[in-house]
Each structure stands twice: as C-alpha cells, then as structure tokens.
Design a protein around this motif. Structure first.
Motif, PDB file in Angstrom:
ATOM      1  N   LYS A 141       0.657  -1.124  -0.414  1.00 28.43           N
ATOM      2  CA  LYS A 141      -0.331  -0.387   0.212  1.00 28.43           C
ATOM      3  C   LYS A 141       0.736   0.968   0.099  1.00 28.43           C
ATOM      4  CE  LYS A 141      -3.654  -2.340   0.397  1.00 28.43           C
ATOM      5  NZ  LYS A 141      -4.165  -2.728   1.380  1.00 28.43           N
ATOM      6  N   THR A 142       1.430   1.999   0.991  1.00 24.28           N
ATOM      7  CA  THR A 142       1.546   2.489   1.670  1.00 24.28           C
ATOM      8  C   THR A 142       3.306   3.602   1.191  1.00 24.28           C
ATOM      9  OG1 THR A 142       2.164   2.991   3.652  1.00 24.28           O
ATOM     10  CG2 THR A 142      -0.273   2.795   2.870  1.00 24.28           C
ATOM     11  N   ASP A 143       4.039   2.712   1.257  1.00 30.86           N
ATOM     12  CA  ASP A 143       5.605   3.025   1.703  1.00 30.86           C
ATOM     13  C   ASP A 143       6.163   2.666   0.394  1.00 30.86           C
ATOM     14  OD1 ASP A 143       7.844   2.222   4.303  1.00 30.86           O
ATOM     15  OD2 ASP A 143       6.924   4.115   3.240  1.00 30.86           O
ATOM     16  N   MET A 193      -1.645  14.456   0.921  1.00 32.33           N
ATOM     17  CA  MET A 193      -1.072  13.405   2.339  1.00 32.33           C
ATOM     18  C   MET A 193       0.126  13.253   1.629  1.00 32.33           C
ATOM     19  SD  MET A 193      -2.396  10.772   5.418  1.00 32.33           S
ATOM     20  CE  MET A 193      -0.723   9.572   5.186  1.00 32.33           C
ATOM     21  N   ARG A 212       2.300  15.688   0.828  1.00 34.87           N
ATOM     22  CA  ARG A 212       2.822  16.948   2.255  1.00 34.87           C
ATOM     23  C   ARG A 212       4.084  15.545   2.902  1.00 34.87           C
ATOM     24  NH1 ARG A 212      -2.076  18.907   5.315  1.00 34.87           N
ATOM     25  NH2 ARG A 212      -0.113  18.329   7.206  1.00 34.87           N
ATOM     26  N   ARG A 213       4.582  14.478   2.583  1.00 37.27           N
ATOM     27  CA  ARG A 213       5.060  13.179   3.009  1.00 37.27           C
ATOM     28  C   ARG A 213       5.981  13.594   2.077  1.00 37.27           C
ATOM     29  NH1 ARG A 213       1.554   8.997   5.685  1.00 37.27           N
ATOM     30  NH2 ARG A 213       3.667   7.270   5.064  1.00 37.27           N
ATOM     31  N   ASP A 273       7.887  16.924   2.517  1.00 34.74           N
ATOM     32  CA  ASP A 273       9.176  16.491   4.086  1.00 34.74           C
ATOM     33  C   ASP A 273      10.386  15.563   3.858  1.00 34.74           C
ATOM     34  OD1 ASP A 273       7.761  18.086   5.681  1.00 34.74           O
ATOM     35  OD2 ASP A 273       6.214  16.786   6.986  1.00 34.74           O
ATOM     36  N   GLN A 274      10.328  14.862   2.973  1.00 37.86           N
ATOM     37  CA  GLN A 274      11.523  13.671   3.334  1.00 37.86           C
ATOM     38  C   GLN A 274      12.231  14.551   2.456  1.00 37.86           C
ATOM     39  OE1 GLN A 274      10.621   9.556   3.061  1.00 37.86           O
ATOM     40  NE2 GLN A 274       9.342  10.370   5.289  1.00 37.86           N
ATOM     41  N   LEU A 285      13.784  16.514   4.376  1.00 35.15           N
ATOM     42  CA  LEU A 285      15.213  15.750   5.209  1.00 35.15           C
ATOM     43  C   LEU A 285      16.366  16.082   4.915  1.00 35.15           C
ATOM     44  CD1 LEU A 285      15.574  14.176   8.050  1.00 35.15           C
ATOM     45  CD2 LEU A 285      15.052  12.367   7.077  1.00 35.15           C
ATOM     46  N   LYS A 286      16.401  15.209   3.177  1.00 37.09           N
ATOM     47  CA  LYS A 286      17.142  15.140   2.329  1.00 37.09           C
ATOM     48  C   LYS A 286      18.011  16.768   1.773  1.00 37.09           C
ATOM     49  CE  LYS A 286      16.066  11.273   0.838  1.00 37.09           C
ATOM     50  NZ  LYS A 286      15.889   9.870  -1.577  1.00 37.09           N
ATOM     51  N   GLU A 339      23.093   9.139  -2.245  1.00 47.08           N
ATOM     52  CA  GLU A 339      22.287   9.835  -1.552  1.00 47.08           C
ATOM     53  C   GLU A 339      23.330  11.821  -1.538  1.00 47.08           C
ATOM     54  OE1 GLU A 339      22.017   9.461   2.612  1.00 47.08           O
ATOM     55  OE2 GLU A 339      22.161  12.000   2.797  1.00 47.08           O
TER      56      GLU A 339
END
Lengths: 221, 221
Positions: free
Chosen positions: B4-6, B45, B48-49, B52-53, B56-57, B153
């Motif tokens: 599902k989500t990840d 949503m 937005r997630r 946010d990630q 962070l990166k 990264e």
DNA sequence: GGTTCAAAAATTGGCGCCAAAATGTTTGCA
DNA sequence: TGCAAACATTTTGGCGCCAATTTTTGAACC
C-alpha cells in the motif's frame, strides 16, 4: 512548543533518534504511535511524520499495516558504517590539524575530562551525550561542514554505543583514554598518530602498534 | 509496487527527487502542493510526506506557512559535497579493483558507450540517467554497501549535473571520455590512475598531469 | 501616476474521525 | 484438555474539512 510545525517535528525526530541511540528503545521494539504521542506529548500526526523521517534515516523500519520497529543493524552493516566513518574522519585529520587553535584544545580537554568524570558519576545517557559532545567538538575542527553532517548522520545510524559498544567498564575507560590520546596527537600536530587512534577508536579495536598508518578499508565485510 | 503506502510514497520521493535533479524544477521554485498532486496524481497527504522527506534530504527547503521551495546549494556546499564524494569514491578504489571481474568491465563498457551515444541522440534526461547508471554500476563494485548508499545520497544532494555541470557539449563529451578512461584504469588495475581520473571527474576539473596522486582534501572551501 | 490600505482568493497546515487490518481473548466443540 | 473459529479490542492509516496565514487583486487616496 515555541513555534509551529518544523522545529517541533525536527526536535521530535532528534529526541526519538537520541532515545533509540541511547538504548531506550532496544532493536526490534515495536514503536506504537499511542505510546509515542504520550511519551513525547506530541500529536498523532507529528509522531507519524517523525516515524517516517526515522524510517528514511534507516533507524526504524516500516511494515505497512503493522507499524514501525527499531531497526537492528546486522554485523555487516555496522562494520561497513564504521569503515565509512574511518575513511571520512581520517580524511578530515589533515584539515583539522591545519585549523586547530589553542582554545580548541582547551575545549576538547574539558570535554574529554567531563566524559571521564561521568564514567564514575554519571548515567549511561550522560556518558553517551558527553561522548557525542567531545566527538562533535573534535569533528567540527574540520572546515568541511558537509563532511561533518555526513559523519554525524552515520554516527546516528550506527549501533548505539551504550547498547553495543560500551559493553564493559574497561571499554568505556579505554574510550576515555583514547580521547586524551587524540588531543595529544592534535597538539603535537601528528596526523599519522591521530589517524591511527581515530581508526582504532571508531572500530573499537585495540591499538595495534605494528599496524600500517594509512587506513585502507580493503575488504569491508 | 505490491503493497500500500510505503512504495507509493517512496517512489513519489524518488520521482520528485529525480525531477529536481534533472532540472524540471529549477532551484528557488516554489513547489505548490496542488500542482504536485496533479502532476504526480497523488493525494495531498502523500505529497506532503514526500515534501517532508525531501526537506530532510536537503533537496527542498521548508518555510512554515509559505511552502517548500527547491534548495539551491551555494558554491561552498557544492564544493564540500564534491570533496566528500572524492574522499569516499577514491577510498573505494582499492576494493573495487580487488573485486572486479570481466563481466563488470563489459557492463561498464556498454553503459559508457550508451552514455556517449546519448550525447548525440538522447535528451538531457536520458543522458542524465545513463550517466547515473554508469556511476552506479561502477560504484557497486565496492563491496561496502553502506559506502555506496552514502555516495548515492550525496550525488542526489549535489547540484544537478544537467543544470550546473554539463554546461557545454564539450564538457559532456569530456565526461564520456573520462568514463572510458576509468574503465581502462580498472582493467589495468591501476588504482592511482583511477583515483586521479575519478577526482577530476567528480570535481569537473581538467586532469592535471602534474597533480599529486593522493586526493588530500585539505582546504575544502 | 504612484503608493498604501483593505478585501478576496489561494494555499498551507492542523485536527479529528472513521474504516481497514492485526492482535489478543473468549468461547465452543471435539 | 487442546485446538480452532468467531468476537472484541487495539492500532494503524487514509481522507476530508476548516482555520490560519499569505499573496494577489482592486480601489481609494495622496
């Protein structure tokens, strides 16, 4: 508490990361959102955001419809992370020695002494934080801020020191001694010695006198 | 892609990161959530997630009550990131040479050739992805998976190649030539040469023949 | 004509509710 | 008594709405 969304969420990530590092949540523990929002008195949404960020940082793992659990690194990963740290921190040594000043040495001595004092009187968490403080002060002698960021992130990703590295009192005391040795090497502007001590310190291995100076990472596994 | 989500969210992060890297969103652009959910046909949503990630990166920056905008690295940060990459990738050279096999060389030749072909016939984005493919194939010769992760990264965090590095056709062609030189150095098991080429390639500087072999990072700024 | 102030439109962001899934418990049956 | 199935509780996760804030538009005034 002060401003709105970002600092709260950011500090929440930091708090949770520190708690994981310090061993409050042992590897494998399922992090239930209800418990987290009570523990940190945060909203459900902030908890979920923080959990997502920690999953991105590989500190926790996400299983859909099951939850988040603290990720336990296997030995190979832990060893590889240590190797990367060795590469970066030994590469930073030259610039650290180039840039060091007397006030830096004084600060480092204070921090190293504080760590040693806390071995006797402090809690594990205090020791952990004093250790971090020393290493951050040392590392930020390197002018490459991005290198500092990467190493800091790697340290946070690695196995927590109290849980897995400081198994014995003797090991903690050895770490304290190595801190002082690093300072001595810095003061003497002895790059080779500092690299050698740093390598052993990060890898938590005994200082082998006959070891080659250059820290080739060769076989990492 | 199964559950599902990840994976959804993860691939959304990857898609947005790639678009930022490829120059679809230029630095400074404000990323409006409505546009993003239309472009990627994702829910508010998830957007937005992902935002946010990415924050962070460090790929985007968040200004509370204002939004997220693509972060433009200043020259110092870009240079520092390149220096860290040089440290890590040159440190990986020894293990790469230890582990390389003939099939690896063949694959690398194919990927390098493909990149060179796309200089003439492909789009910028195709060139970008072919370049990434070559570098990933090269880097994964190193058995230290965590080192590979960190470098990947860092590459994603650095300035996007099409936007800032491949300014001229000549520069792109030079990159293509350097890829082949790396393969030759690998085949000859010449670690010093590979380190020298890699350093110049990452820093996008001319190959100085008189330069010292060891890539000391010294003054990073 | 330019500037400033105000109203409106647009955008972000927080909060809560409810459905889906999983876990634990109890009950019924062999 | 042991096992299994159904039920209840807990927990996750998605969706939507509305408040707060910012930007833009428009108008009035200097």
């Amino acid at each position: 508490m002060t401003s709105k969304t970002d600092p709260v969420s950011e500090s929440l990530v930091d708090m949770m990361a520190r708690d994981i590092q310090a061993g409050v949540f042992t590897p494998g523990t399922w992090l239930k959102q209800i418990d987290l929002e009570k523990r940190y008195s945060a909203t459900r949404m902030d908890v979920r955001r923080a959990l997502d960020q920690l999953a991105l940082k590989r500190l926790v793992r996400h299983v859909p419809n099951k939850g988040y659990h603290v990720h336990a690194l296997d030995d190979r990963q832990a060893s590889e992370i240590r190797d990367v740290r060795v590469i970066l921190e030994t590469a930073a040594v030259d610039s650290m020695i180039d840039n060091i000043r007397d006030t830096d040495l004084e600060d480092l001595r204070k921090l190293a002494t504080r760590f040693n004092d806390l071995i006797l009187t402090g809690t594990i968490l205090e020791q952990y934080e004093a250790n971090i403080a020393f290493h951050m002060r040392l590392l930020t002698l390197c002018p490459n801020q991005e290198l500092v960021n990467v190493v800091t992130e790697l340290r946070g990703r690695g196995p927590s020191a109290p849980a897995s590295q400081w198994k014995t009192r003797a090991r903690v005391e050895q770490s304290g001694r190595e801190h002082l040795m690093m300072i001595d090497a810095l003061e003497a502007r002895d790059a080779s010695a500092l690299r050698r001590i740093l390598t052993a310190h990060i890898r938590q291995t005994a200082l082998a006198e006959s070891l080659e100076v250059q820290p080739s990472q060769r076989k990492s596994g």
